[in-house]
Motif scaffolding. Sequence first.
Motif, PDB file in Angstrom:
ATOM      1  N   LEU A 161       0.827  -1.207   0.000  1.00 51.88           N
ATOM      2  CA  LEU A 161       0.000   0.000   0.000  1.00 51.88           C
ATOM      3  C   LEU A 161       0.862   1.258   0.000  1.00 51.88           C
ATOM      4  CD1 LEU A 161      -2.704  -1.173   2.567  1.00 51.88           C
ATOM      5  CD2 LEU A 161      -2.940  -1.008   0.091  1.00 51.88           C
ATOM      6  N   GLY A 162       1.991   1.199   0.696  1.00 48.37           N
ATOM      7  CA  GLY A 162       2.910   2.341   0.688  1.00 48.37           C
ATOM      8  C   GLY A 162       3.491   2.587  -0.685  1.00 48.37           C
ATOM      9  N   GLY A 163       3.784   1.529  -1.432  1.00 46.89           N
ATOM     10  CA  GLY A 163       4.350   1.668  -2.772  1.00 46.89           C
ATOM     11  C   GLY A 163       3.379   2.267  -3.760  1.00 46.89           C
ATOM     12  N   LEU A 164       2.123   1.826  -3.751  1.00 42.22           N
ATOM     13  CA  LEU A 164       1.172   2.307  -4.757  1.00 42.22           C
ATOM     14  C   LEU A 164       0.606   3.687  -4.435  1.00 42.22           C
ATOM     15  CD1 LEU A 164      -2.046   1.851  -3.709  1.00 42.22           C
ATOM     16  CD2 LEU A 164      -1.348  -0.520  -3.952  1.00 42.22           C
ATOM     17  N   THR A 165       0.841   4.176  -3.206  1.00 40.04           N
ATOM     18  CA  THR A 165       0.402   5.529  -2.841  1.00 40.04           C
ATOM     19  C   THR A 165       1.554   6.527  -2.812  1.00 40.04           C
ATOM     20  OG1 THR A 165       0.603   4.920  -0.505  1.00 40.04           O
ATOM     21  CG2 THR A 165      -1.581   4.753  -1.507  1.00 40.04           C
ATOM     22  N   GLY A 166       2.792   6.051  -3.007  1.00 41.36           N
ATOM     23  CA  GLY A 166       3.940   6.940  -3.037  1.00 41.36           C
ATOM     24  C   GLY A 166       4.560   7.212  -1.693  1.00 41.36           C
ATOM     25  N   LEU A 167       4.132   6.504  -0.659  1.00 41.07           N
ATOM     26  CA  LEU A 167       4.719   6.687   0.661  1.00 41.07           C
ATOM     27  C   LEU A 167       6.022   5.908   0.824  1.00 41.07           C
ATOM     28  CD1 LEU A 167       1.485   6.432   2.850  1.00 41.07           C
ATOM     29  CD2 LEU A 167       2.694   8.500   2.123  1.00 41.07           C
ATOM     30  N   LEU A 168       6.187   4.839   0.035  1.00 38.87           N
ATOM     31  CA  LEU A 168       7.378   3.995   0.066  1.00 38.87           C
ATOM     32  C   LEU A 168       7.822   3.699  -1.361  1.00 38.87           C
ATOM     33  CD1 LEU A 168       6.278   1.369   2.786  1.00 38.87           C
ATOM     34  CD2 LEU A 168       7.932   3.219   3.093  1.00 38.87           C
ATOM     35  N   PRO A 169       9.079   3.327  -1.558  1.00 34.58           N
ATOM     36  CA  PRO A 169       9.516   2.909  -2.899  1.00 34.58           C
ATOM     37  C   PRO A 169       8.768   1.656  -3.346  1.00 34.58           C
ATOM     38  CG  PRO A 169      11.408   3.335  -1.470  1.00 34.58           C
ATOM     39  CD  PRO A 169      10.190   3.342  -0.592  1.00 34.58           C
ATOM     40  N   ILE A 170       8.579   1.513  -4.642  1.00 34.36           N
ATOM     41  CA  ILE A 170       7.900   0.344  -5.197  1.00 34.36           C
ATOM     42  C   ILE A 170       8.863  -0.842  -5.150  1.00 34.36           C
ATOM     43  CG2 ILE A 170       6.854  -0.642  -7.275  1.00 34.36           C
ATOM     44  CD1 ILE A 170       6.156   2.316  -8.045  1.00 34.36           C
ATOM     45  N   THR A 171       8.459  -1.922  -4.493  1.00 31.01           N
ATOM     46  CA  THR A 171       9.367  -3.063  -4.295  1.00 31.01           C
ATOM     47  C   THR A 171       8.875  -4.348  -4.942  1.00 31.01           C
ATOM     48  OG1 THR A 171       8.283  -3.535  -2.175  1.00 31.01           O
ATOM     49  CG2 THR A 171      10.264  -2.155  -2.113  1.00 31.01           C
ATOM     50  N   GLY A 172       7.705  -4.337  -5.556  1.00 28.25           N
ATOM     51  CA  GLY A 172       7.197  -5.551  -6.181  1.00 28.25           C
ATOM     52  C   GLY A 172       6.601  -6.541  -5.201  1.00 28.25           C
ATOM     53  N   VAL A 173       6.139  -6.055  -4.051  1.00 28.38           N
ATOM     54  CA  VAL A 173       5.538  -6.915  -3.037  1.00 28.38           C
ATOM     55  C   VAL A 173       4.029  -6.991  -3.278  1.00 28.38           C
ATOM     56  CG1 VAL A 173       5.026  -7.137  -0.566  1.00 28.38           C
ATOM     57  CG2 VAL A 173       7.303  -6.437  -1.320  1.00 28.38           C
ATOM     58  N   PRO A 174       3.445  -8.199  -3.403  1.00 30.23           N
ATOM     59  CA  PRO A 174       2.006  -8.319  -3.670  1.00 30.23           C
ATOM     60  C   PRO A 174       1.161  -8.016  -2.441  1.00 30.23           C
ATOM     61  CG  PRO A 174       2.967 -10.501  -3.400  1.00 30.23           C
ATOM     62  CD  PRO A 174       4.112  -9.519  -3.360  1.00 30.23           C
ATOM     63  N   LEU A 175      -0.107  -7.670  -2.668  1.00 31.69           N
ATOM     64  CA  LEU A 175      -1.045  -7.437  -1.573  1.00 31.69           C
ATOM     65  C   LEU A 175      -1.610  -8.779  -1.125  1.00 31.69           C
ATOM     66  CD1 LEU A 175      -2.546  -5.289   0.123  1.00 31.69           C
ATOM     67  CD2 LEU A 175      -4.351  -5.333  -1.598  1.00 31.69           C
ATOM     68  N   PRO A 176      -1.467  -9.127   0.151  1.00 31.51           N
ATOM     69  CA  PRO A 176      -1.902 -10.454   0.634  1.00 31.51           C
ATOM     70  C   PRO A 176      -3.349 -10.778   0.288  1.00 31.51           C
ATOM     71  CG  PRO A 176      -0.623  -9.336   2.322  1.00 31.51           C
ATOM     72  CD  PRO A 176      -0.844  -8.334   1.225  1.00 31.51           C
ATOM     73  N   PHE A 177      -3.565 -11.999  -0.220  1.00 36.38           N
ATOM     74  CA  PHE A 177      -4.869 -12.577  -0.549  1.00 36.38           C
ATOM     75  C   PHE A 177      -5.529 -11.956  -1.779  1.00 36.38           C
ATOM     76  CE2 PHE A 177      -4.422 -12.779   4.123  1.00 36.38           C
ATOM     77  CZ  PHE A 177      -4.383 -14.145   4.297  1.00 36.38           C
ATOM     78  N   ILE A 178      -5.036 -10.824  -2.262  1.00 35.08           N
ATOM     79  CA  ILE A 178      -5.722 -10.105  -3.334  1.00 35.08           C
ATOM     80  C   ILE A 178      -4.947 -10.175  -4.656  1.00 35.08           C
ATOM     81  CG2 ILE A 178      -6.691  -7.894  -4.046  1.00 35.08           C
ATOM     82  CD1 ILE A 178      -8.107  -9.047  -1.632  1.00 35.08           C
TER      83      ILE A 178
END
Length: 405
Positions: free
Chosen positions: A332-349
Motif C-alpha cells: 500500500l505504501g508503494g502504490l500511494t507513493g509513501l514507500l519505494p515500489i518493491t514488487g511486493v504483492p497485496l496479501p490474498f488479493i
Amino acid sequence: MMKKIIKSYDYSLILAVILLCSFGLVMVYSSSMITAVARYGFEPDHFFQRQKMALIGGGLAFIVMMIFPYRAFLNSKILKFIVFGSIGLLVSLFFIGHVAGNAQSWIKLGGFSLQPGEFVKLSVIIYLAAVYDKKQSYIDEFGRGVLPPLIFTGLICFFVVIQPDFGTAFIIGMIAICMIVCSGMAIKSMLKLISLFGLFCLLMLPYIILKGFFSDEQMSRFTGVLDPFGNEGGAGYQLVNSLYAIGSGGLTGLGLGQSVQKYGYLPESHTDFIMSIIAEELGILGVLFVLILLSFIVIKGFYIARKCQDPFGTLLAVGISSMIAIQSMINLGGLTGLLPITGVPLPFISYGGSSILLLLISMGLLINVSMFTTYRDTYKKPVIVDNQPLQEIKPVQTTKNTSIR
C-alpha cells in the motif's frame, strides 16, 4: 472430543480469509483481462483460471494445516527438513532459476512457476518460533540464545538479496525483528543486537557507495517516489498512473470492470497495483472492505498470540500476523507513493500462485494455534500433542523483557 475441537475453530477468521480470497479472485479477473489479451496474447480469463487453480490447491493445504497439530513442527527431523530445504531451494535458483522482473527468483515447473522466497518466509517463522521456544531458559545468553537463530536468518536474507529481491529480504528481516521483540528476550540483549546490526550497516556502507549496490533501475524506484510527476514518463510512470487510478475512483468507483488505467497505462495492474484498480473501480468503499478484513486478520492474529500460553504457538502467531501486516503496508505504501515500489504483492488479493499458497498455509497454521488455545481455555482440558499436554507447557516469562504478554 471431535465435536469440541470443531467448535473451537475460529470461524470468523476462516470467513475473513474466504471473503478476501474470493474478492481477490474477482479483482484479478477484472484487472487482468486486458493485459492477458493485449500484452500476452492469452484468453481474457487466463490469469483468473490460474489464480483459481492456486486457490483450490491453497484451500486444500489450508484445511490440512488447520487439522495438522502445529507442535509437530518442533520435531527435530521436520525442523531440519525445513531449514536445509529452504537453503537448498534458494541455492538451486542460481542453477535452475528463471529470471522475471530482473530477479532470478523463480523455478519453472511445467506450466507453473514457483517462487521459493515466498515459502522461505514461513520457514523462517517456524524456525525462529521453534528455536526461541527451546531456548527460553537461556534466551539472554548471547552465544547460545541470541546469535545462532540470527545466523540462519541472515543467511536466508543474503541468498534472497543476491537474486536480487530486496523486498522479500526486507520482509523476512522485519518478521524476525517482530518475533525477537516478542520472544521473551531482555531489552539488554536486544540492544546488543541493535548495536551489532548498526556496526554491520556501517561496514557495508562504503561497499554500497563505491560498488553501486543498487542498479540504476532499483535507484529509480527511490527517485520516482521523491518526484513522480517531475519524471512522469520515466521513473515516476507507475506511481503517477497508480495515483490517477486512485484519484478517479471517488467514493463508489467507476464500476466493476470499468477501469481505464488497466488498458495498458498501469503496469502490473493485477499484481503489485491491484489495489489501485480496486480504488478506481469500487472507490473508497472497495478499499475499505479490503483494509478492514486485512486489519481484522492481523489484529486477531496478535490476539491469538496474546492468548496462547505456549511460547511456540505465540511466536508462530506473531510471525504470521507480522508477515501479513508488513507485506500489506509495503504494498500500500508503494502504490500511494509513501514507500519505494518493491514488487511486493497485496496479501490474498494480488495475482500470484506462490503468494496465495503461502498465505493459505500460514493462515491454516494460525487457525490451528487458535483452535488448540480455545479448546484448552473453553474445556479446561489438555490437548495431547507430542506426548505433552499443551496446558502444561511453560509460557514465555515477562518479568524483564518486552514480550507481548
